[in-house]
Design a protein around this motif. Structure first.
Motif, PDB file in Angstrom:
ATOM      1  N   ASP A   1     -44.568 -15.145 119.100  1.00 53.18           N
ATOM      2  CA  ASP A   1     -43.777 -14.258 119.960  1.00 53.18           C
ATOM      3  C   ASP A   1     -43.934 -14.755 121.386  1.00 53.18           C
ATOM      4  O   ASP A   1     -45.025 -15.208 121.762  1.00 53.18           O
TER       5      ASP A   1
ATOM      6  N   GLU B   1     -42.297  -7.881 124.600  1.00 55.28           N
ATOM      7  CA  GLU B   1     -41.905  -8.996 123.723  1.00 55.28           C
ATOM      8  C   GLU B   1     -40.481  -9.404 124.092  1.00 55.28           C
ATOM      9  O   GLU B   1     -39.580  -8.574 124.106  1.00 55.28           O
TER      10      GLU B   1
ATOM     11  N   SER C   1     -38.994 -13.827 119.429  1.00 59.97           N
ATOM     12  CA  SER C   1     -39.778 -14.109 118.226  1.00 59.97           C
ATOM     13  C   SER C   1     -39.217 -15.360 117.600  1.00 59.97           C
ATOM     14  O   SER C   1     -37.998 -15.557 117.579  1.00 59.97           O
TER      15      SER C   1
HETATM   16 MG    MG Z   1     -40.139  -9.759 117.118  1.00 56.20          MG
END
Ligand code: MG
Ligand code: ATP
Length: 438
Positions: free
Chosen positions: A354, A361, A364
């Motif tokens: 990530d 975040e 990913s």
């Molecule tokens: Mg993710």
């Protein structure tokens, strides 16, 4: 007063400077502010990129123009022909003395929202009258930065030989299983809005396209009500053959740095309006393994077990420790999607990562499984039905190269550039649990 568009703009407000003293120009825009001092009227005309002051002294200009200016309402659309006059006191050091005026369209009063920002409004009120809200320089700045950000991402990916592709958003089944899909009626069948281009971009690796990218909406039917989730967002996706997770992490961090540099170079005015100092991060970004992340979170007094996905509290704990952008690597295989490649030396761990910015975040990615047997096993292990992946699985049977990729949320990346803390600020017309209009 004339009302038809028989003139053309010669200058934007930002193109005008004191050296142009005496020049005749035509400007067009909205009446941001009107100050009537009796013998003199000041109108601040706002266009897309700034404002210019129209100064109308009753003694110097035609009586009819003066009377017309006096009647104009805030936020009406006008075109003004006039002569530039150097004026150290006026904003930008110039004012425009009008020689003719064209009221193109009048604004109704009172305004549901004040674009001069003298009265602060709640986000819901603002989104209800989004067209007026976006007239505020501090709001439009976010979208000018987003435009530049997307432009520089495209330039970067093209420079690195990625081909732009378009994949369907009407799909027959889920990308990853789970229940986070919007069902729709597709003639006599049920279909869904795409939650990710994942399976299609992988199929394009088998198709021999080597490096692909797509910048397009994804739809998530998650019922969250947070400052960083929406139900429709723009995903910047890449997939690249003959590469592993480390190769695509390098592409991602370089892309982030190039976009930040580009935004800093071209959007300094917009960053200033937002009061945002952008720092260009140095490469490479720090890599924190999942296990170290768990230890770091625990050291902040936040409970997180090895094997668990990050909770909001653990993201926040990491945000307390980490500055700027960093990767979390070596994720447990069990909490990542079936298409993520397990580490053959330690199959409990995977080649997934990530990209984080403080506690957020933003991307990913992973090296993917490319062998059909392992892929089938992973699908079954995750309790998914291989039959619904038949057409996807076929692409792995006839020469699928090793490959890797990632998905970067455009809005979340934009949040890190602009410093806004509500993702709704970064979408023109956001879609969340409660909002489907405008
Ligand atoms: Mg993710
Ligand atoms: P989160 O755990 O924060 O909900 P996710 O892990 O479910 O995100 P992914 O499926 O990994 O999200 O999608 C890749 C990227 O797309 C995310 O890192 C994020 O930038 C963006 N993204 C995904 N879902 C959303 C959403 N609902 N709202 C905003 N951005 C999103």
């Amino acid at each position: 007063m004339i009302n038809s568009l028989d003139w053309r703009r010669t200058h934007y407000s930002r193109d005008v400077n004191p050296e142009m003293d005496g020049e005749e120009i035509t400007v067009m825009g909205w009446t941001h502010e009107i100050r009537d001092l009796g013998g003199i009227i000041f109108v601040l005309l706002r266009d897309r990129d700034g404002t210019i002051q129209i100064t109308a002294p009753s003694k110097k200009i035609e009586k009819e123009i003066f009377e017309d200016l006096r009647k104009i309402k805030k936020e009406s659309v006008i075109a003004v022909k006039g002569t530039i006059q150097e004026s150290p006191k006026a904003p930008g050091g110039v004012e425009l003395i009008p020689t003719s005026l064209n009221l193109l369209n009048e604004s109704k009063q009172p305004l549901p929202l004040d674009p001069t920002e003298k009265v602060r409004a709640e986000i819901d009120t603002r989104l209800d009258s989004r067209f007026l809200d976006i007239r505020k320089p501090a709001v439009s700045a976010i979208f000018k930065i987003k435009s530049r950000m997307l432009h520089s991402i495209r330039v970067f990916l093209e420079q690195n030989e990625f081909l732009e592709i378009n994949t369907p958003k009407l799909v027959a089944s889920a990308t990853e299983g789970g229940t986070e899909l919007f069902p729709i009626t597709y003639f006599e069948r049920e279909a869904f809005l795409g939650q990710s281009p994942q399976l299609y971009k992988q199929i394009m690796m088998s198709a021999g396209f080597d490096r692909v990218y797509e910048i397009a909406p994804i739809f998530r039917a998650e019922e969250h009500d947070t400052l960083r989730h929406l139900n429709e967002v723009i995903s910047i996706d890449i997939e690249a053959s003959f590469m592993n997770h480390e190769d695509v992490m390098e592409i991602l961090e370089k892309l982030v740095v190039q976009s930040i540099t580009d935004v800093k170079t071209h959007c300094q005015d917009d960053l200033d309006v937002l009061g945002r100092e952008l720092e260009i991060p140095s490469l490479p970004f720090e890599r924190v393994s999942y296990d170290d992340m768990v230890d770091m979170v625990n050291s902040q007094g936040v409970a997180l077990e090895y094997g668990e996905d990050m909770s909001r509290a653990s993201e926040k704990a990491m945000g307390e420790i980490m500055e700027g952008y960093y990767f979390i690597t070596d994720w447990p295989t069990a909490i990542k999607p079936f298409y993520v490649m397990p580490d053959e030396k330690n199959p409990e761990k995977s080649f997934a990562f990530d990209l984080m910015y403080k506690d957020l975040e933003i991307s990913s990615g992973a090296m993917r499984v490319h062998t059909p047997d392992l892929l089938l096993e992973r699908i079954k292990n995750q309790g998914l039905n291989p039959a619904s992946f038949e057409k996807y699985l076929a692409a792995f049977e006839y020469g699928m190269p090793p490959h890797a990729g990632w998905g970067l949320g455009a809005e979340r990346f934009n949040m890190t550039l602009t410093g806004v803390n509500n993702i709704r600020e970064t979408v023109l017309f956001p879609r969340d649990r409660r909002r489907l209009t405008p």
